[in-house]
Scaffold this motif. Structure first.
Motif, PDB file in Angstrom:
ATOM      1  N   CYS A  83      10.778   3.814  -9.528  1.00 62.09           N
ATOM      2  CA  CYS A  83      10.685   2.520 -10.246  1.00 62.09           C
ATOM      3  C   CYS A  83      11.436   1.397  -9.539  1.00 62.09           C
ATOM      4  N   ASP A  84      12.479   1.736  -8.782  1.00 66.15           N
ATOM      5  CA  ASP A  84      13.254   0.678  -8.113  1.00 66.15           C
ATOM      6  C   ASP A  84      12.828   0.508  -6.650  1.00 66.15           C
ATOM      7  N   GLY A  85      11.723   1.156  -6.262  1.00 68.73           N
ATOM      8  CA  GLY A  85      11.236   1.060  -4.880  1.00 68.73           C
ATOM      9  C   GLY A  85      10.307  -0.120  -4.702  1.00 68.73           C
ATOM     10  N   PRO A  86       9.801  -0.299  -3.482  1.00 65.57           N
ATOM     11  CA  PRO A  86       8.925  -1.453  -3.197  1.00 65.57           C
ATOM     12  C   PRO A  86       7.618  -1.389  -3.991  1.00 65.57           C
ATOM     13  N   ILE A  87       7.177  -0.175  -4.323  1.00 66.84           N
ATOM     14  CA  ILE A  87       5.944  -0.012  -5.105  1.00 66.84           C
ATOM     15  C   ILE A  87       6.274   0.874  -6.300  1.00 66.84           C
ATOM     16  N   PRO A  88       6.609   0.254  -7.452  1.00 62.67           N
ATOM     17  CA  PRO A  88       7.184   0.987  -8.586  1.00 62.67           C
ATOM     18  C   PRO A  88       6.270   2.073  -9.158  1.00 62.67           C
ATOM     19  N   TRP A  89       4.950   1.970  -8.890  1.00 56.21           N
ATOM     20  CA  TRP A  89       4.048   2.982  -9.457  1.00 56.21           C
ATOM     21  C   TRP A  89       3.821   4.143  -8.485  1.00 56.21           C
ATOM     22  N   ALA A  90       4.446   4.090  -7.305  1.00 49.03           N
ATOM     23  CA  ALA A  90       4.283   5.190  -6.341  1.00 49.03           C
ATOM     24  C   ALA A  90       5.313   6.280  -6.624  1.00 49.03           C
ATOM     25  N   THR A  91       5.064   7.468  -6.085  1.00 48.74           N
ATOM     26  CA  THR A  91       5.956   8.599  -6.343  1.00 48.74           C
ATOM     27  C   THR A  91       6.836   8.878  -5.132  1.00 48.74           C
ATOM     28  N   THR A 121      -4.519   1.155  -1.984  1.00 47.57           N
ATOM     29  CA  THR A 121      -4.068  -0.102  -2.600  1.00 47.57           C
ATOM     30  C   THR A 121      -4.580  -0.135  -4.035  1.00 47.57           C
ATOM     31  N   ARG A 122      -4.005  -1.004  -4.824  1.00 46.96           N
ATOM     32  CA  ARG A 122      -4.543  -1.205  -6.179  1.00 46.96           C
ATOM     33  C   ARG A 122      -5.908  -1.867  -6.074  1.00 46.96           C
ATOM     34  N   SER A 123      -6.710  -1.723  -7.114  1.00 44.44           N
ATOM     35  CA  SER A 123      -8.009  -2.397  -7.112  1.00 44.44           C
ATOM     36  C   SER A 123      -7.770  -3.906  -7.174  1.00 44.44           C
ATOM     37  N   LEU A 124      -8.753  -4.676  -6.721  1.00 41.67           N
ATOM     38  CA  LEU A 124      -8.603  -6.140  -6.684  1.00 41.67           C
ATOM     39  C   LEU A 124      -8.266  -6.702  -8.060  1.00 41.67           C
ATOM     40  N   VAL A 125      -8.817  -6.087  -9.101  1.00 40.27           N
ATOM     41  CA  VAL A 125      -8.566  -6.563 -10.476  1.00 40.27           C
ATOM     42  C   VAL A 125      -7.076  -6.507 -10.797  1.00 40.27           C
ATOM     43  N   GLU A 126      -6.405  -5.461 -10.289  1.00 42.49           N
ATOM     44  CA  GLU A 126      -4.984  -5.277 -10.610  1.00 42.49           C
ATOM     45  C   GLU A 126      -4.068  -6.080  -9.700  1.00 42.49           C
ATOM     46  N   GLN A 127      -4.612  -6.575  -8.563  1.00 38.76           N
ATOM     47  CA  GLN A 127      -3.743  -7.259  -7.598  1.00 38.76           C
ATOM     48  C   GLN A 127      -3.391  -8.670  -8.074  1.00 38.76           C
ATOM     49  N   CYS A 167       0.846  -1.195   0.000  1.00 31.49           N
ATOM     50  CA  CYS A 167       0.000   0.000   0.000  1.00 31.49           C
ATOM     51  C   CYS A 167       0.874   1.234   0.000  1.00 31.49           C
ATOM     52  N   TRP A 168       0.238   2.380  -0.166  1.00 33.89           N
ATOM     53  CA  TRP A 168       0.978   3.636  -0.072  1.00 33.89           C
ATOM     54  C   TRP A 168       0.081   4.690   0.556  1.00 33.89           C
ATOM     55  N   TYR A 169       0.714   5.736   1.043  1.00 35.44           N
ATOM     56  CA  TYR A 169      -0.008   6.830   1.698  1.00 35.44           C
ATOM     57  C   TYR A 169       0.309   8.134   0.986  1.00 35.44           C
ATOM     58  N   ASP A 170      -0.753   8.907   0.715  1.00 27.93           N
ATOM     59  CA  ASP A 170      -0.606  10.260   0.194  1.00 27.93           C
ATOM     60  C   ASP A 170      -0.687  11.216   1.351  1.00 27.93           C
ATOM     61  N   ILE A 171       0.278  12.110   1.458  1.00 27.70           N
ATOM     62  CA  ILE A 171       0.230  13.103   2.539  1.00 27.70           C
ATOM     63  C   ILE A 171       0.250  14.470   1.874  1.00 27.70           C
ATOM     64  N   LEU A 223       4.530   7.723   0.961  1.00 30.74           N
ATOM     65  CA  LEU A 223       5.121   6.699   1.822  1.00 30.74           C
ATOM     66  C   LEU A 223       4.657   5.345   1.281  1.00 30.74           C
ATOM     67  N   THR A 224       5.599   4.453   1.022  1.00 25.94           N
ATOM     68  CA  THR A 224       5.221   3.141   0.486  1.00 25.94           C
ATOM     69  C   THR A 224       5.495   2.059   1.531  1.00 25.94           C
ATOM     70  N   PHE A 225       4.684   0.990   1.439  1.00 25.66           N
ATOM     71  CA  PHE A 225       4.758  -0.085   2.435  1.00 25.66           C
ATOM     72  C   PHE A 225       4.590  -1.429   1.741  1.00 25.66           C
ATOM     73  N   VAL A 226       5.422  -2.392   2.122  1.00 25.70           N
ATOM     74  CA  VAL A 226       5.235  -3.762   1.638  1.00 25.70           C
ATOM     75  C   VAL A 226       5.465  -4.719   2.811  1.00 25.70           C
ATOM     76  N   ALA A 227       4.604  -5.747   2.890  1.00 28.04           N
ATOM     77  CA  ALA A 227       4.781  -6.785   3.922  1.00 28.04           C
ATOM     78  C   ALA A 227       4.672  -8.134   3.225  1.00 28.04           C
ATOM     79  N   GLU A 228       5.392  -9.109   3.749  1.00 28.07           N
ATOM     80  CA  GLU A 228       5.367 -10.449   3.154  1.00 28.07           C
ATOM     81  C   GLU A 228       5.449 -11.480   4.274  1.00 28.07           C
ATOM     82  N   GLN A 229       4.713 -12.565   4.107  1.00 29.09           N
ATOM     83  CA  GLN A 229       4.830 -13.688   5.057  1.00 29.09           C
ATOM     84  C   GLN A 229       6.018 -14.514   4.591  1.00 29.09           C
ATOM     85  N   VAL A 230       7.117 -14.479   5.369  1.00 28.34           N
ATOM     86  CA  VAL A 230       8.376 -15.054   4.889  1.00 28.34           C
ATOM     87  C   VAL A 230       8.647 -16.445   5.446  1.00 28.34           C
TER      88      VAL A 230
END
Length: 367
Positions: free
Chosen positions: A114-122, A286-292, A98-102, A126-133
């Motif tokens: 483009c090289d960040g965790p969420i390439p379409w964010a600016t 977050t992106r829409s479910l269709v894009e996820q 997800c990301w946050y607009d402030i 603030l961008t966030f990624v979590a993964e069950q590792v």
């Protein structure tokens, strides 16, 4: 429906004994919250402005105060319901982005990272990624960054649940490291334990235990006690904390409610430190479910969530069991083929889990 709740809990109690680890117990579907634990960790950044302000403060003493203020703001955002509900246990390989607009931090240069965790964010988001590792133990790793403010946070955690008679204790194992690239500082912190109380009557939730926040470079540190309510008397949701200088002398004390108003005392002077009711909350995007992708939390659990929202509990239970069975089948297949699971976004480093391509590394490579 409380009677229904009680009969389910009574049934659960027949399966457990005191001190028992609860990870083996399957909880009834209707006490689930309709989102994944991975998404819950994103709520640490709901008060995004408090987090980003840390990077703007020029003095290390004031920065430590702001780190503590942001940290203490993070717990109430993920706890909307007074009744303790349990988020979905993420499955191995599940991802939440997800990301946050402030608005007050938006810049005219809205180039994508483009090289960040969420390439379409600016770079002003603030961008966030979590993964069950990991599945055993069930470790979640998460990472957040804001390129313009040159701030990043790497964390991992897993929970150990214990049955304590009339309550359930959830101990959080793990830590997080907040890095301020412009000051070359790292703040390492731990998490409190959570307790579901009065599970047979009207259940409620509280936090307990001591956490520490340390910055080895500046020498500032903080201890915060989440005080559990005594059996008789006493108030709920209290914290008591101190902020120490490099010489380990107490500079400030903090007290109040972690989900209400907290006060800071410096010498004889006391003032409001933080009021969670007045703090601005930012919505995660977050992106829409269709894009996820299929392994993204909201898409992965969408059937279960839909059936829970529409109160079709049996269908929700079936959908949840299908997801869990698929995870078991895949695990069995890997075992037969002698394959090790490799997370997509995080690497194991000693006892820690760290994001594969953090901001500090990417900026360093550009020099």
């Amino acid at each position: 429906d409380l009677n229904n709740h009680q009969s389910v809990i009574s049934h659960l109690l027949t399966q457990v004994r005191i001190g028992m680890d609860l990870t083996k117990i399957t909880l009834p579907t209707f006490i689930l919250e309709t989102r994944s634990l991975l998404e819950m960790y994103a709520d640490f950044f709901a008060h995004t402005d408090l987090f980003l302000r840390i990077a703007e403060i020029k003095n290390s003493h004031e920065r430590m105060i702001q780190v503590v203020k942001w940290y203490l703001s993070t717990f109430h955002a993920g706890r909307k319901s007074p009744v303790p509900k349990k988020p979905y246990n993420p499955i191995l390989g599940e991802v939440f982005q997800c990301w946050y607009d402030i608005p007050e931090y938006s810049s005219s240069d809205n180039a994508n990272v483009c090289d960040g965790p969420i390439p379409w964010a600016t770079k002003d988001q603030l961008t966030f990624v979590a993964e069950q590792v990991s599945h055993h133990p069930p470790i979640s790793a998460f990472y957040a960054e804001h390129l313009d403010k040159r701030i990043q946070l790497d964390g991992y955690t897993w929970t150990k649940s214990k049955f304590l008679g009339l309550s359930i204790g959830v101990h959080m194992v793990g830590k997080a490291v907040l890095s301020l690239l412009d000051f070359n500082e790292e703040y390492e912190f731990t998490f409190p334990s959570a307790f579901g109380r009065s599970i047979l009557t009207v259940p409620w939730f509280e936090l307990g235990g001591q956490v520490t926040i340390n910055c080895s470079k500046s020498g500032y540190s903080s201890n915060i006690d989440f005080v559990t309510k005594p059996f008789y008397g006493g108030k709920k949701h209290q914290i008591q904390g101190s902020i120490f200088g490099p010489d380990k002398k107490v500079l400030h004390t903090i007290e109040g409610e972690w989900n209400g108003t907290m006060f800071i005392k410096t010498g004889k002077k006391q003032e409001i430190f933080l009021s969670t009711n007045n703090a601005v909350s930012y919505k995660k995007k977050t992106r829409s479910l269709v894009e996820q992708l299929d392994n993204e939390s909201r898409k992965l659990w969408k059937e279960v969530s839909y059936y829970l929202h529409t109160k079709q509990i049996e269908l929700a239970t079936d959908a949840k069991q299908r997801i869990e069975q698929k995870q078991r089948d895949e695990s069995k297949l890997r075992k037969e083929r002698n394959l090790k699971w490799k997370p997509r976004y995080f690497n194991e480093k000693g006892d820690n889990w760290v994001y594969i391509n953090p901001l500090i590394k990417r900026l360093h490579n550009k020099i």
